[in-house]
Design a protein around this motif. Structure first.
Motif, PDB file in Angstrom:
ATOM      1  N   VAL A 117      -4.511   1.457 -40.105  1.00  0.00           N
ATOM      2  CA  VAL A 117      -5.457   1.988 -41.096  1.00  0.00           C
ATOM      3  C   VAL A 117      -5.455   1.115 -42.346  1.00  0.00           C
ATOM      4  O   VAL A 117      -6.510   0.798 -42.908  1.00  0.00           O
ATOM      5  N   ALA A 118      -4.258   0.709 -42.798  1.00  0.00           N
ATOM      6  CA  ALA A 118      -4.159  -0.154 -43.984  1.00  0.00           C
ATOM      7  C   ALA A 118      -4.841  -1.488 -43.726  1.00  0.00           C
ATOM      8  O   ALA A 118      -5.544  -2.025 -44.600  1.00  0.00           O
ATOM      9  N   ALA A 119      -4.661  -2.044 -42.530  1.00  0.00           N
ATOM     10  CA  ALA A 119      -5.289  -3.325 -42.192  1.00  0.00           C
ATOM     11  C   ALA A 119      -6.809  -3.198 -42.172  1.00  0.00           C
ATOM     12  O   ALA A 119      -7.527  -4.045 -42.719  1.00  0.00           O
ATOM     13  N   ALA A 120      -7.317  -2.133 -41.529  1.00  0.00           N
ATOM     14  CA  ALA A 120      -8.767  -1.923 -41.456  1.00  0.00           C
ATOM     15  C   ALA A 120      -9.368  -1.749 -42.839  1.00  0.00           C
ATOM     16  O   ALA A 120     -10.454  -2.258 -43.133  1.00  0.00           O
ATOM     17  N   SER A 121      -8.647  -1.051 -43.710  1.00  0.00           N
ATOM     18  CA  SER A 121      -9.141  -0.786 -45.066  1.00  0.00           C
ATOM     19  C   SER A 121      -9.072  -2.030 -45.939  1.00  0.00           C
ATOM     20  O   SER A 121     -10.058  -2.432 -46.555  1.00  0.00           O
ATOM     21  N   ALA A 122      -7.879  -2.670 -45.973  1.00  0.00           N
ATOM     22  CA  ALA A 122      -7.675  -3.804 -46.879  1.00  0.00           C
ATOM     23  C   ALA A 122      -8.487  -5.025 -46.445  1.00  0.00           C
ATOM     24  O   ALA A 122      -9.201  -5.626 -47.253  1.00  0.00           O
ATOM     25  N   ILE A 123      -8.391  -5.399 -45.165  1.00  0.00           N
ATOM     26  CA  ILE A 123      -9.099  -6.593 -44.678  1.00  0.00           C
ATOM     27  C   ILE A 123     -10.603  -6.329 -44.582  1.00  0.00           C
ATOM     28  O   ILE A 123     -11.414  -7.170 -44.959  1.00  0.00           O
ATOM     29  N   GLY A 124     -10.959  -5.133 -44.087  1.00  0.00           N
ATOM     30  CA  GLY A 124     -12.378  -4.800 -43.987  1.00  0.00           C
ATOM     31  C   GLY A 124     -13.069  -4.786 -45.334  1.00  0.00           C
ATOM     32  O   GLY A 124     -14.225  -5.213 -45.458  1.00  0.00           O
ATOM     33  N   GLY A 125     -12.362  -4.309 -46.360  1.00  0.00           N
ATOM     34  CA  GLY A 125     -12.940  -4.269 -47.705  1.00  0.00           C
ATOM     35  C   GLY A 125     -13.316  -5.634 -48.222  1.00  0.00           C
ATOM     36  O   GLY A 125     -14.305  -5.786 -48.959  1.00  0.00           O
ATOM     37  N   PHE A 126     -12.553  -6.666 -47.836  1.00  0.00           N
ATOM     38  CA  PHE A 126     -12.861  -8.030 -48.259  1.00  0.00           C
ATOM     39  C   PHE A 126     -13.809  -8.743 -47.296  1.00  0.00           C
ATOM     40  O   PHE A 126     -14.731  -9.448 -47.705  1.00  0.00           O
ATOM     41  N   MET A 127     -13.559  -8.579 -46.000  1.00  0.00           N
ATOM     42  CA  MET A 127     -14.260  -9.382 -45.002  1.00  0.00           C
ATOM     43  C   MET A 127     -15.677  -8.906 -44.715  1.00  0.00           C
ATOM     44  O   MET A 127     -16.572  -9.732 -44.468  1.00  0.00           O
ATOM     45  N   ASN A 128     -15.927  -7.599 -44.706  1.00  0.00           N
ATOM     46  CA  ASN A 128     -17.259  -7.109 -44.357  1.00  0.00           C
ATOM     47  C   ASN A 128     -18.351  -7.655 -45.280  1.00  0.00           C
ATOM     48  O   ASN A 128     -19.371  -8.160 -44.805  1.00  0.00           O
ATOM     49  N   PRO A 129     -18.173  -7.571 -46.616  1.00  0.00           N
ATOM     50  CA  PRO A 129     -19.201  -8.154 -47.499  1.00  0.00           C
ATOM     51  C   PRO A 129     -19.328  -9.672 -47.318  1.00  0.00           C
ATOM     52  O   PRO A 129     -20.429 -10.226 -47.365  1.00  0.00           O
ATOM     53  N   MET A 130     -18.201 -10.347 -47.097  1.00  0.00           N
ATOM     54  CA  MET A 130     -18.197 -11.805 -46.925  1.00  0.00           C
ATOM     55  C   MET A 130     -18.979 -12.193 -45.668  1.00  0.00           C
ATOM     56  O   MET A 130     -19.778 -13.141 -45.679  1.00  0.00           O
ATOM     57  N   MET A 131     -18.740 -11.455 -44.571  1.00  0.00           N
ATOM     58  CA  MET A 131     -19.419 -11.748 -43.313  1.00  0.00           C
ATOM     59  C   MET A 131     -20.910 -11.411 -43.394  1.00  0.00           C
ATOM     60  O   MET A 131     -21.754 -12.142 -42.867  1.00  0.00           O
ATOM     61  N   GLU A 132     -21.221 -10.306 -44.064  1.00  0.00           N
ATOM     62  CA  GLU A 132     -22.628  -9.921 -44.226  1.00  0.00           C
ATOM     63  C   GLU A 132     -23.388 -10.977 -45.035  1.00  0.00           C
ATOM     64  O   GLU A 132     -24.532 -11.325 -44.708  1.00  0.00           O
ATOM     65  N   LYS A 133     -22.746 -11.508 -46.068  1.00  0.00           N
ATOM     66  CA  LYS A 133     -23.364 -12.536 -46.917  1.00  0.00           C
ATOM     67  C   LYS A 133     -23.686 -13.796 -46.113  1.00  0.00           C
ATOM     68  O   LYS A 133     -24.684 -14.476 -46.363  1.00  0.00           O
ATOM     69  N   ASP A 134     -22.841 -14.110 -45.112  1.00  0.00           N
ATOM     70  CA  ASP A 134     -23.050 -15.300 -44.281  1.00  0.00           C
ATOM     71  C   ASP A 134     -23.956 -15.043 -43.080  1.00  0.00           C
ATOM     72  O   ASP A 134     -24.105 -15.917 -42.205  1.00  0.00           O
ATOM     73  N   GLY A 135     -24.538 -13.839 -42.996  1.00  0.00           N
ATOM     74  CA  GLY A 135     -25.514 -13.564 -41.946  1.00  0.00           C
ATOM     75  C   GLY A 135     -24.994 -12.830 -40.727  1.00  0.00           C
ATOM     76  O   GLY A 135     -25.724 -12.638 -39.752  1.00  0.00           O
ATOM     77  N   TYR A 136     -23.736 -12.407 -40.742  1.00  0.00           N
ATOM     78  CA  TYR A 136     -23.185 -11.641 -39.624  1.00  0.00           C
ATOM     79  C   TYR A 136     -23.741 -10.211 -39.647  1.00  0.00           C
ATOM     80  O   TYR A 136     -23.963  -9.641 -40.720  1.00  0.00           O
ATOM     81  N   ASP A 137     -23.947  -9.641 -38.459  1.00  0.00           N
ATOM     82  CA  ASP A 137     -24.361  -8.232 -38.378  1.00  0.00           C
ATOM     83  C   ASP A 137     -23.248  -7.342 -38.920  1.00  0.00           C
ATOM     84  O   ASP A 137     -22.071  -7.524 -38.584  1.00  0.00           O
ATOM     85  N   LYS A 138     -23.620  -6.358 -39.734  1.00  0.00           N
ATOM     86  CA  LYS A 138     -22.619  -5.445 -40.307  1.00  0.00           C
ATOM     87  C   LYS A 138     -21.868  -4.693 -39.211  1.00  0.00           C
ATOM     88  O   LYS A 138     -20.656  -4.488 -39.299  1.00  0.00           O
ATOM     89  N   SER A 139     -22.597  -4.278 -38.175  1.00  0.00           N
ATOM     90  CA  SER A 139     -21.966  -3.497 -37.112  1.00  0.00           C
ATOM     91  C   SER A 139     -20.956  -4.343 -36.341  1.00  0.00           C
ATOM     92  O   SER A 139     -19.877  -3.865 -35.976  1.00  0.00           O
ATOM     93  N   PHE A 140     -21.277  -5.623 -36.105  1.00  0.00           N
ATOM     94  CA  PHE A 140     -20.358  -6.521 -35.419  1.00  0.00           C
ATOM     95  C   PHE A 140     -19.120  -6.769 -36.276  1.00  0.00           C
ATOM     96  O   PHE A 140     -17.992  -6.751 -35.772  1.00  0.00           O
ATOM     97  N   SER A 141     -19.307  -6.997 -37.566  1.00  0.00           N
ATOM     98  CA  SER A 141     -18.176  -7.218 -38.482  1.00  0.00           C
ATOM     99  C   SER A 141     -17.236  -6.022 -38.479  1.00  0.00           C
ATOM    100  O   SER A 141     -16.010  -6.173 -38.420  1.00  0.00           O
TER     101      SER A 141
END
Length: 432
Positions: A117-141
């Protein structure tokens, strides 16, 4: 085995779950109702209370609150950012590089914090916006983040492996920790393969190659965090300290690191301790009620009957292991990991050991099964956290999750039928 008492146990537990009663209470009440059908009220309540109290009288269990505290400190200590930057330097230039970064960061952070849960929260909080900005699908991220976060429960240090050691009657924690490395890395690699194929099809962009100087700078920034794994696991394997002592050392190490990074101040200590107490109380109550239910099941000879039933179906280890895997996958969908490990270990462990399976190997198989359950509704805590962090509904994440699920199950089958993948490393350290 009295069929009526078994029906009371199963039906009352399912009714409480359907009424959304917290699982710790559902387990405890189901165990109490089953005892009430066999003995008077006062002996039932007294017996259950005794079993719950004595179940927590364990030095080994002291490691769980300490590892939870270390994970809370890491959550606030700036470790996630440094691990992400280091992972970007390694795999960012590859096709689907940011998806790889997500997976590797979750593996590292999950292993260091011991919490999916900590990994999903901490890493997801940083990586999801970063991946979305580079054109990755939010659902895939989000799907990548959710599935890769579970690897931290297999790669040590892991609270769930400590719980399995308790439920199995004292399997070596050091051996379990070392045994988790190869399966955990295999799952991470399998998720990367899916991410690579998906990224090539979708033509996702890649990062620029990082120069040696920048790579070295990011490595130095992440090095103290990575050293926690060496200190904790190395100390346990070398016999310098026990798992419980290692958990206390992890707390001191992460606290020093948080202050050194200037991400934690004295005012943060109080909320960190409060959150740790809350989480520890929930986990320890689950452990107490689950062990009480395990005792009730043993009292009713349920494990022995299930064992006899399974072995009467077939004496082929391959068939038995397929059945057990299917049951555990189903259980993981509806039950949290800690009670599932405590309740089903006493049921299945005697069966698999009678077939010649090593308890360490079975422990890793059980945790891998239940990790998949963390990514599935209705009880999948990592699924809910990952969707919440990404700002998505569960149905939006299901489609990209499916191929990731399939490779996790494929790795599970490989680990099940090739035990040397799990046992080779502990043997090299003379732990088994």
């Amino acid at each position: 085995m009295n069929l009526v008492e078994v029906l009371i146990l199963v039906c009352s537990f399912l009714v409480f779950l359907s009424l959304r009663v917290p699982i710790a209470y559902a387990i405890g009440l189901a165990a109490l109702f089953t005892l009430l059908s066999a003995m008077p009220f006062l002996p039932s309540v007294t017996t259950l209370a005794q079993r719950m109290a004595t179940s927590l009288d364990s030095f080994t269990l002291s490691a769980i609150p300490f590892f939870i505290l270390a994970g809370q400190i890491m959550n606030r200590g700036g470790i996630a950012v440094r691990l992400i930057n280091f992972a970007k330097a390694i795999v960012g230039p590859l096709p689907g590089g940011l998806a790889f970064v997500n997976i590797i960061s979750c593996m590292l952070f999950g292993a260091i914090s011991g919490s999916a849960v900590a990994a999903a929260s901490a890493i997801g909080g940083f990586m999801n916006p970063m991946m979305e900005k580079d054109g990755y699908d939010k659902s895939f991220s989000a799907a990548v983040n959710i599935t890769s976060a579970t690897t931290g429960l297999i790669i040590p240090p892991s609270n769930v492996l400590i719980v399995y050691s308790l439920a199995s009657g004292g399997v070596s924690i050091a051996a379990l920790f070392i045994a988790g490395y190869v399966p955990g890395l295999l799952i991470g690699f399998a998720l990367m393969v899916v991410a690579l194929i998906y990224s090539i099809i979708k033509k996702y962009p890649t990062d620029k190659v990082v120069g040696f100087k920048e790579f070295f700078r990011r490595f130095i920034a992440a090095f103290p965090s990575l050293m926690l794994l060496v200190v904790v696991i190395g100390g346990i394997v070398a016999g310098i300290f026990t798992a419980t002592e290692a958990s206390a050392i992890a707390v001191i190490y992460t606290l020093v690191l948080g202050f050194a990074y200037k991400e934690i101040s004295m005012k943060d200590i109080s909320p960190i301790l409060l959150e740790t107490v809350k989480t520890s109380a929930i986990v320890l109550l689950l452990i107490a009620t689950s062990i009480a239910m395990s005792w009730v099941m043993s009292y009713e000879n349920i494990p022995q009957e299930i064992s006899n039933t399974l072995l009467s179906i077939s004496d082929n280890p391959i068939v038995i292991l397929i059945i057990i895997n299917l049951i555990l996958l189903f259980v993981g969908v509806f039950m949290d990991m800690t009670p599932a490990v405590l309740i089903f270990t006493p049921i299945f462990l005697p069966i698999v050991t009678s077939l010649g399976m090593d308890p360490i190997h079975f422990g890793i198989i059980m945790i891998m099964n239940l990790c998949i359950g963390l990514c599935t509704p209705p009880v999948g805590s990592v699924l809910f956290v990952g969707c919440s962090v990404a700002g998505l509904k569960i149905q939006q994440v299901v489609k990209p999750l499916l191929p990731l699920f399939l490779v996790m199950i494929l790795v599970l089958l490989i680990i099940t039928y090739f035990p040397e993948l799990t046992l080779w490393l502990p043997r090299q350290f003379d732990l088994i």
